[in-house]
Write an enzyme that holds these catalytic residues in place. Structure first.
Site, PDB file in Angstrom:
ATOM      1  CE  LYS A 290     -11.515 -91.687 -31.072  1.00 14.34           C
ATOM      2  NZ  LYS A 290     -12.688 -92.706 -31.076  1.00 14.34           N
TER       3      LYS A 290
ATOM      4  CE1 TYR B 102     -11.338 -94.768 -36.227  1.00 16.04           C
ATOM      5  CE2 TYR B 102     -11.915 -92.497 -37.290  1.00 16.04           C
ATOM      6  CZ  TYR B 102     -11.571 -93.412 -36.224  1.00 16.04           C
ATOM      7  OH  TYR B 102     -11.422 -92.654 -35.079  1.00 16.04           O
TER       8      TYR B 102
ATOM      9  CG  ASN C 186     -14.557 -93.577 -28.089  1.00 15.90           C
ATOM     10  OD1 ASN C 186     -14.103 -92.879 -28.680  1.00 15.90           O
ATOM     11  ND2 ASN C 186     -14.671 -94.792 -28.569  1.00 15.90           N
TER      12      ASN C 186
ATOM     13  CG  HIS D  64      -7.481 -93.964 -32.780  1.00 15.86           C
ATOM     14  ND1 HIS D  64      -7.972 -95.207 -33.148  1.00 15.86           N
ATOM     15  CD2 HIS D  64      -6.245 -94.085 -32.921  1.00 15.86           C
ATOM     16  CE1 HIS D  64      -7.344 -96.063 -33.813  1.00 15.86           C
ATOM     17  NE2 HIS D  64      -6.072 -95.323 -33.849  1.00 15.86           N
TER      18      HIS D  64
ATOM     19  CD  GLU E 275      -3.438 -96.299 -35.873  1.00 15.83           C
ATOM     20  OE1 GLU E 275      -3.296 -95.691 -34.696  1.00 15.83           O
ATOM     21  OE2 GLU E 275      -4.558 -97.349 -36.255  1.00 15.83           O
TER      22      GLU E 275
HETATM   23  P1  CMP Z   1     -12.229 -96.186 -31.626  1.00 11.61           P
HETATM   24  O1  CMP Z   1     -12.344 -97.515 -30.969  1.00 11.61           O
HETATM   25  O2  CMP Z   1     -11.159 -95.351 -31.550  1.00 11.61           O
HETATM   26  O3  CMP Z   1     -12.272 -96.379 -33.102  1.00 11.61           O
HETATM   27  C1  CMP Z   1     -13.364 -96.709 -33.767  1.00 11.61           C
HETATM   28  C2  CMP Z   1     -14.310 -95.584 -33.384  1.00 11.61           C
HETATM   29  O4  CMP Z   1     -15.749 -95.847 -33.998  1.00 11.61           O
HETATM   30  C3  CMP Z   1     -14.646 -95.691 -32.002  1.00 11.61           C
HETATM   31  O5  CMP Z   1     -13.544 -95.412 -31.156  1.00 11.61           O
HETATM   32  C4  CMP Z   1     -15.895 -94.890 -31.729  1.00 11.61           C
HETATM   33  O6  CMP Z   1     -15.645 -93.533 -31.707  1.00 11.61           O
HETATM   34  C5  CMP Z   1     -16.446 -95.112 -33.027  1.00 11.61           C
HETATM   35  N1  CMP Z   1     -17.675 -96.347 -32.885  1.00 11.61           N
HETATM   36  C6  CMP Z   1     -17.361 -97.554 -32.557  1.00 11.61           C
HETATM   37  N2  CMP Z   1     -18.630 -98.274 -32.490  1.00 11.61           N
HETATM   38  C7  CMP Z   1     -19.473 -97.332 -32.777  1.00 11.61           C
HETATM   39  C8  CMP Z   1     -20.826 -97.275 -32.734  1.00 11.61           C
HETATM   40  N3  CMP Z   1     -21.638 -98.618 -32.608  1.00 11.61           N
HETATM   41  N4  CMP Z   1     -21.559 -96.233 -33.108  1.00 11.61           N
HETATM   42  C9  CMP Z   1     -20.894 -95.111 -33.341  1.00 11.61           C
HETATM   43  N5  CMP Z   1     -19.659 -95.070 -33.127  1.00 11.61           N
HETATM   44  C10 CMP Z   1     -18.953 -96.174 -32.991  1.00 11.61           C
END
Ligand code: CMP
Length: 155
Positions: A9, A49, A112, A115, A126
């Site tokens: 990311k 998403y 984070n 993905h 994907e």
């Molecule tokens: P990922 O699990 O790869 O895919 C969904 C993404 O949404 C997640 O990583 C984060 O980057 C984002 N995400 C998930 N939960 C939250 C949250 N509560 N607030 C902001 N971003 C979120």
């Protein structure tokens, strides 16, 4: 062999962590079958998403994912979806186990770093979403017989 899709990311790019993250997948023994840098657009993010589009954080997630290019990777190996999810760690970086990418390198729930596909089926969807057919490579990896035992390769 199973395939999975990774997106490294924008925060990883901004924090100079691309080599660190790609290296972890390489060192594990996963075969890289696709790798490219790309700028994501709304249309592909809304598709990717879909399951989050009614969540309150969706708008911010979309802006963050468009804030800089991402690196898309397709990986292949035995039980790769699960193996990669263990390497990546759970969503919230500050709760992820040390040793995982998020556990070692992230504090956030949004930024984070990575993905990873959550199922074999989604991995295939994907890979098709982010790669053209000619961007996925079928080649012989010479360390295969050291990464796996003969029995595992026959299964
Ligand atoms: P990922 O699990 O790869 O895919 C969904 C993404 O949404 C997640 O990583 C984060 O980057 C984002 N995400 C998930 N939960 C939250 C949250 N509560 N607030 C902001 N971003 C979120």
């Amino acid at each position: 062999m199973e395939r999975t899709c990774i997106l490294i990311k924008p925060d990883a790019l901004q924090r100079n962590l691309l080599g660190e993250i790609i290296g972890r997948f390489e060192r594990k023994g996963l075969k890289i079958i696709g790798l490219k840098m790309m700028q994501l657009e709304d249309i592909v993010l809304e598709d990717h998403y879909e399951h989050h589009k009614d969540k309150p954080f969706f708008g911010k997630l979309r802006s963050y994912m468009k804030s800089a290019p991402v690196i898309a990777m397709a990986l292949e190996g035995l039980d790769t979806v699960e193996a990669v999810r263990i390497i990546v760690g759970p969503t919230k970086g500050r709760e992820a186990d040390a040793g995982s990418i998020r556990g070692d390198l992230s504090m956030s729930i949004q930024t984070n770093l990575v993905h990873a596909s959550d199922s074999v089926e989604n991995g295939e969807i994907e890979i098709k979403r982010f790669f053209k057919e000619e961007e996925i490579f079928n080649y012989k990896k010479i360390d295969l017989n050291f990464v796996y035992s003969e029995d595992e390769l026959e299964d």
